[in-house]
Design a protein around this motif. Structure first.
Motif, mmCIF file in Angstrom:
data_model
loop_
_atom_site.group_PDB
_atom_site.id
_atom_site.type_symbol
_atom_site.label_atom_id
_atom_site.label_comp_id
_atom_site.label_asym_id
_atom_site.label_seq_id
_atom_site.Cartn_x
_atom_site.Cartn_y
_atom_site.Cartn_z
ATOM 1 N N ALA A 57 0.499 -1.093 -0.037
ATOM 2 C CA ALA A 57 -0.003 -0.037 0.434
ATOM 3 C C ALA A 57 1.215 0.873 0.457
ATOM 4 C CB ALA A 57 -0.747 -0.131 1.423
ATOM 5 N N LEU A 58 0.339 1.890 -0.351
ATOM 6 C CA LEU A 58 1.207 3.871 -1.194
ATOM 7 C C LEU A 58 0.087 4.672 -0.162
ATOM 8 C CD1 LEU A 58 3.559 5.810 -1.302
ATOM 9 C CD2 LEU A 58 2.279 5.333 -4.076
ATOM 10 N N TRP A 59 0.573 5.694 0.574
ATOM 11 C CA TRP A 59 -0.421 6.254 1.368
ATOM 12 C C TRP A 59 0.359 7.719 0.604
ATOM 13 C CZ3 TRP A 59 -4.610 4.036 3.281
ATOM 14 C CH2 TRP A 59 -4.100 2.402 4.049
ATOM 15 N N LEU A 60 -0.658 8.753 0.295
ATOM 16 C CA LEU A 60 -0.531 10.028 -0.136
ATOM 17 C C LEU A 60 -1.048 11.090 1.516
ATOM 18 C CD1 LEU A 60 -0.634 9.685 -3.637
ATOM 19 C CD2 LEU A 60 1.028 9.297 -2.674
ATOM 20 N N ASP A 61 -0.514 12.130 1.099
ATOM 21 C CA ASP A 61 -1.001 12.904 1.955
ATOM 22 C C ASP A 61 -0.953 14.505 1.283
ATOM 23 O OD1 ASP A 61 1.935 13.628 1.845
ATOM 24 O OD2 ASP A 61 2.115 13.434 4.450
ATOM 25 N N SER A 62 -0.562 14.809 -0.220
ATOM 26 C CA SER A 62 -1.004 15.840 -0.951
ATOM 27 C C SER A 62 -0.719 15.605 -2.433
ATOM 28 C CB SER A 62 -0.006 17.001 -0.431
ATOM 29 O OG SER A 62 1.569 15.868 -0.771
ATOM 30 N N GLY A 63 -0.954 15.861 -3.297
ATOM 31 C CA GLY A 63 -1.273 16.360 -4.627
ATOM 32 C C GLY A 63 -2.871 15.881 -5.028
ATOM 33 N N THR A 64 -2.428 15.680 -6.000
ATOM 34 C CA THR A 64 -4.046 16.359 -6.773
ATOM 35 C C THR A 64 -4.474 14.304 -6.493
ATOM 36 O OG1 THR A 64 -3.650 16.965 -8.316
ATOM 37 C CG2 THR A 64 -5.752 15.725 -8.667
ATOM 38 N N LEU A 65 -3.856 13.280 -6.896
ATOM 39 C CA LEU A 65 -4.244 11.584 -6.179
ATOM 40 C C LEU A 65 -4.718 11.762 -5.441
ATOM 41 C CD1 LEU A 65 -4.661 9.291 -7.940
ATOM 42 C CD2 LEU A 65 -2.211 9.005 -7.884
ATOM 43 N N ALA A 66 -4.418 12.157 -4.375
ATOM 44 C CA ALA A 66 -4.585 11.934 -2.376
ATOM 45 C C ALA A 66 -6.250 12.441 -2.693
ATOM 46 C CB ALA A 66 -3.372 12.542 -1.506
ATOM 47 N N SER A 67 -5.951 13.927 -3.044
ATOM 48 C CA SER A 67 -7.301 14.569 -2.602
ATOM 49 C C SER A 67 -8.528 13.330 -3.570
ATOM 50 C CB SER A 67 -6.971 15.845 -3.737
ATOM 51 O OG SER A 67 -8.632 16.228 -3.201
ATOM 52 N N HIS A 68 -8.527 13.019 -4.718
ATOM 53 C CA HIS A 68 -9.682 12.181 -4.910
ATOM 54 C C HIS A 68 -8.970 10.591 -4.344
ATOM 55 C CE1 HIS A 68 -9.217 14.373 -8.822
ATOM 56 N NE2 HIS A 68 -9.504 13.752 -9.671
ATOM 57 N N LEU A 69 -8.414 10.244 -4.188
ATOM 58 C CA LEU A 69 -8.049 8.379 -3.172
ATOM 59 C C LEU A 69 -8.942 9.855 -1.863
ATOM 60 C CD1 LEU A 69 -4.461 7.553 -3.584
ATOM 61 C CD2 LEU A 69 -6.597 6.694 -4.829
ATOM 62 N N ALA A 70 -8.866 10.252 -0.616
ATOM 63 C CA ALA A 70 -9.888 10.612 0.107
ATOM 64 C C ALA A 70 -10.843 10.533 -0.345
ATOM 65 C CB ALA A 70 -9.282 12.012 0.240
ATOM 66 N N ASP A 71 -11.772 11.211 -1.257
ATOM 67 C CA ASP A 71 -13.003 11.495 -1.582
ATOM 68 C C ASP A 71 -14.247 10.240 -2.353
ATOM 69 O OD1 ASP A 71 -12.835 14.684 -1.822
ATOM 70 O OD2 ASP A 71 -12.241 14.928 -3.451
ATOM 71 N N LEU A 72 -13.060 9.690 -2.977
ATOM 72 C CA LEU A 72 -13.115 7.985 -2.963
ATOM 73 C C LEU A 72 -13.559 7.161 -1.759
ATOM 74 C CD1 LEU A 72 -11.273 7.019 -6.504
ATOM 75 C CD2 LEU A 72 -14.079 8.063 -6.320
ATOM 76 N N ALA A 73 -12.912 7.611 -0.909
ATOM 77 C CA ALA A 73 -12.819 6.083 0.365
ATOM 78 C C ALA A 73 -14.100 6.441 1.431
ATOM 79 C CB ALA A 73 -11.687 7.382 1.559
ATOM 80 N N PRO A 74 -14.566 4.941 2.265
ATOM 81 C CA PRO A 74 -15.339 4.999 2.459
ATOM 82 C C PRO A 74 -16.152 5.806 3.329
ATOM 83 C CG PRO A 74 -13.843 2.931 2.521
ATOM 84 C CD PRO A 74 -13.576 3.913 2.071
ATOM 85 N N ASP A 75 -15.038 6.804 3.744
ATOM 86 C CA ASP A 75 -15.336 7.895 4.962
ATOM 87 C C ASP A 75 -14.897 9.504 4.001
ATOM 88 O OD1 ASP A 75 -13.027 7.748 4.866
ATOM 89 O OD2 ASP A 75 -12.354 8.313 6.714
ATOM 90 N N GLY A 76 -15.049 8.809 3.203
ATOM 91 C CA GLY A 76 -15.072 10.467 1.700
ATOM 92 C C GLY A 76 -16.135 11.406 2.111
ATOM 93 N N SER A 77 -16.133 12.957 1.398
ATOM 94 C CA SER A 77 -16.916 14.000 1.147
ATOM 95 C C SER A 77 -18.271 12.835 0.162
ATOM 96 C CB SER A 77 -15.976 14.960 0.363
ATOM 97 O OG SER A 77 -15.507 14.646 -0.931
ATOM 98 N N LEU A 78 -18.010 12.086 -0.915
ATOM 99 C CA LEU A 78 -18.862 10.956 -1.765
ATOM 100 C C LEU A 78 -19.854 10.652 -0.949
ATOM 101 C CD1 LEU A 78 -17.001 11.400 -5.029
ATOM 102 C CD2 LEU A 78 -18.372 12.586 -3.746
ATOM 103 N N ALA A 79 -18.755 9.295 0.055
ATOM 104 C CA ALA A 79 -19.731 8.860 0.493
ATOM 105 C C ALA A 79 -20.661 9.502 1.711
ATOM 106 C CB ALA A 79 -18.363 8.058 0.952
#
Length: 473
Positions: free
Chosen positions: A277-299
């Motif tokens: 697993a690779l964990w990101l804390d910055s960058g566009t890809l990190a924001s997308h992964l955060a939004d797609l997460a089960p506790d993200g804004s879309l969920a």
């Protein structure tokens, strides 16, 4: 200084000044080239020859000048600052864009919003309460309920569509990261080979720097320079590029929102070779992964749509079961809304149970006759009920609006910081046409001076050879 030594000294100056002029011309030619870093020719004096013995006589003067190298006028500290600011600004900008798109799907406030449709729905109950025997009023109420159900399911579908689009974008971004990393590794190889052969790969270094800054915006990458001229690109504490080798990343998880949010197959990022697993804390890809997460804004938005549907059905059905229909004999205990059986989300499974049966609307209170409308009036009063659909929807809209506004502010602040870092980096690396013009003029004058020395030495030799020491006359 001997005559031939003077010729050599003048010639060295001619060569060095011409090379310096070429470098200034290169700078001016690339004044508008994105990512180009200005260069300078380093002029060094050629030292005098050392005495071969104790009693040898020498003048002690040097032997001219030469270009010892061409320096790329970049500042690694400013480059690092720009990359750090770019990674954070990209993350905040992507987060603000995602919340902005989500906010646009709710269309609040407007005449077509859910809150407006809820008001229309409650007003329909008032009309039925005022005219309990009017079939048209009951039919209009059912039509308003159908429109409200359709709007709730449409809002859910809009979030689902945004999730699918972001999932596709995430896959595309990962491919772009892998392609860019391979390009950096190839440039590392070219730069190293050029430096080993004694060349100056400044233009390739500029290209590599641009790609690393791009990676910073995508995945928050940082760079570490090596002594051999190559650069290691680090992501999440691991090497995305190490020397001339690039390590690929891969996006894992479901391509459907239900599978990802229900933790069946959440979306994540891994190293393609090992699956780690690779964990990101910055960058566009990190924001997308955060939004797609089960506790993200879309969920969270999906949960809010389901909560509105559940609250609407629960609130109205509880009051509707207590009333009598217009049928003969009157029937009580019916639900106004129903949900589809199975695991269908409430926002998609919600439907009107009394569709095409307006006489089944329970507008009357038991014991008050079929033409009573007090139960319909009570249902209309649920507009302000604690935990009702209006309250749930209002909380969702306010929370989304606050988070979107905060994200926009953070994005603006970080973009300002990124712009400041970029301006500092450009002030150090970009080409100043006035400065280059002055440099070219100085190199030109030095060239003319060296040419004049060469001409003088030539005239002196001509005089010595042709006009002195004539024998036999």
């Amino acid at each position: 200084m001997s005559t031939f030594s003077g010729l050599s000294t003048a010639l060295s100056s001619l060569i060095a000044q011409r090379q310096a002029l070429d470098v200034s011309g290169q700078n001016i030619a690339n004044a508008n080239t994105a990512g180009y870093t200005r260069q300078r020719a380093d002029l060094t004096s050629v030292q005098a020859l050392s005495a071969p013995s104790m009693f040898s006589a020498q003048s002690g003067t040097g032997n001219g000048t030469r270009v010892s190298g061409i320096t790329r006028m970049g500042d690694s500290f400013l480059d690092t600052r720009l990359r750090a600011a770019t990674s954070t600004a990209s993350f905040q900008s992507a987060r603000a864009d995602s919340l902005g798109r989500l906010q646009s799907t709710i269309s609040e406030p407007s005449e077509t919003s859910v809150s407006a449709q809820l008001q229309t729905f409650w007003a329909g109950w008032h009309d039925v309460a005022n005219q309990p025997s009017d079939q048209a009023a009951r039919q209009v109420l059912l039509g308003d309920a159908e429109a409200l159900v359709t709007q709730i399911s449409g809002g859910y579908r809009a979030v689902e569509s945004q999730w699918s689009q972001m999932r596709t974008e995430t896959q595309t971004l990962a491919t772009e990261v892998n392609t860019t990393a391979k390009a950096v590794a190839q440039l590392n190889e070219h730069i190293r080979s050029i430096q080993v052969s004694g060349g100056t790969p400044n233009e390739l270094v500029d290209q590599r720097s641009e790609l690393i800054t791009k990676l910073s915006g995508l995945v928050g990458a940082s760079a570490r320079e090596r002594e051999d001229g190559t650069v290691d690109v680090m992501v999440g504490g691991n090497a995305l590029v190490r020397g001339v080798k690039a390590n690929e990343i891969a996006v894992t998880g479901s391509f459907t929102m239900s599978g990802a949010i229900d933790l069946t197959a959440p979306v994540g990022l891994t190293w393609a070779a090992t699956g780690t697993a690779l964990w990101l804390d910055s960058g566009t890809l990190a924001s997308h992964l955060a939004d797609l997460a089960p506790d993200g804004s879309l969920a969270a938005a999906i949960g809010s749509w389901n909560a509105v549907a559940t609250s609407l059905a629960t609130t109205v059905n509880a009051a509707h079961r207590a009333g009598n229909s217009l049928e003969t004999p009157p029937v009580t205990g019916r639900d106004f809304f129903t949900f589809a059986p199975g695991s269908t989300p409430p926002a998609l499974g919600l439907s009107v149970a009394l569709k095409d049966h307006p006489e089944q609307v329970a507008a009357a209170t038991p014991g008050k006759g079929g033409l009573d409308g007090s139960n319909a009036d009570a249902i209309a009063g649920l507009v302000d009920a604690p935990g009702g659909p209006d309250r749930v929807w209002r909380d969702f809209v306010v929370d989304l609006g606050v988070r979107t506004h905060a994200a926009d502010q953070r994005a603006a602040v970080m973009e300002s910081a990124r712009s400041t870092a970029e301006n500092l980096q450009l002030s150090s690396a970009s080409v100043d046409l006035d400065e280059e013009s002055v440099n070219m003029l100085a190199f030109q004058r030095a060239y003319e001076g060296a040419a004049r020395v060469l001409t003088t030495m030539d005239e002196m030799l001509d005089t010595l050879i042709n006009r002195t020491g004539t024998v036999g006359r």
